[in-house]
Scaffold this active site. Structure first.
Site: not given
Ligand code: 13P
Length: 262
Positions: A97, A169, A175, A215
């Site tokens: 991540h 991602e 975020g 998001s």
């Protein structure tokens, strides 16, 4: 046809007591199509895994961890192994991540070792891949993605690809105020699938599932799922309420129905 996915990572939120409440509520508001058509996952913090496992037992929601160590056991203070996660009821483990790359010095070389250990313990790795804003502005997004896959999957063969989930991602969209534009996401997913095709062949490229994270909201989910190479959504903030997760899952399930009919 690839089974579509809706999942959420709780990051450092939702302790054990709240996890049980979240699970009960999520199971009461998930619609039938989401239950039947999707793979659903929730990734709680380590200390909430036990409560989440009990609460989601015999449900369509699988649980997983947000990180792990590559060794099976030993003098690694503060770490958790793949076998420990499997024993705790985990089906999945998230690797690479962007917050781990950014704040904890994680590299894809370590991710490769973790992924190998996860596969040995029969956990499904959710391998995050994504370019930084700078990579993007230099036009290097697809090169970076190919490089990340090259390192993380170096020890894997074509037959193991269906057991690995790829999560695109983009680091600049995590975020953030907005998700990456759906057409941009579709291009990256196509590029990722073509890297898998070059390295592992057409069958693996056709089977591997690539989900998008960054998001995601109920408002942008339908447009993101409108592209055939996007196999699901990986949600942060918008799924930290069970209602939010159920709403997004329902949108992914509608996309699954649409694909079945087309
Ligand atoms: P947000 O949905 O809050 O941007 O987080 C996404 C994420 O981190 C998925 O792994």
């Amino acid at each position: 046809m690839r089974k579509l996915i809706a999942g959420t990572g709780w990051k450092m939120n939702i302790g054990a007591a709240e996890a049980a409440r979240y699970a009960a509520r999520l199971l009461s508001c998930l619609d039938a199509a989401s239950r039947d058509l999707l793979d659903l996952f929730v990734l709680p913090p380590f200390t909430s895994l036990h409560a989440a496992h009990a609460a989601f037992l015999s449900s369509p929601v699988g649980i997983g961890a947000q990180n792990m160590h590559w060794e099976a056991s030993g003098a690694w203070t503060g770490e958790i192994s793949a076998a420990m996660l499997a024993e705790a009821g985990c089906k999945y483990v998230e690797l690479a991540h962007s917050e781990r790359l950014q704040h904890f010095g994680e590299t894809y070389e370590f991710v490769r070792r973790k992924l190998n250990a996860a596969m040995d313990s029969r956990l499904t790795p959710i391998l995050c891949l994504g370019e930084t804003r700078q990579d993007k502005s230099l036009g290097r997004a697809d090169d970076v993605l190919a490089e990340q896959i090259g390192i993380a999957l170096a020890d894997q063969s074509a037959s193991s690809l269906p057991a690995i989930m790829l999560a695109y991602e983009p680091r600049w969209a995590i975020g953030a105020a907005n998700a990456a534009p759906p057409d941009y996401v579709a291009e990256r997913h196509r590029a990722l699938r073509s890297v898998v095709r070059q390295r592992y062949g057409a069958q693996a490229a056709g089977d591997v599932r690539i989900i998008y994270g960054g998001s995601v909201t109920p408002g942008n989910s339908e447009a993101l799922m409108d592209h055939p190479d996007v196999d699901g959504l990986f949600v942060g903030r918008a799924a930290w309420s069970p209602e939010g997760f159920a709403e997004i899952a329902a949108i992914v399930a509608r996309a699954a129905m649409k694909r079945k009919l087309s």
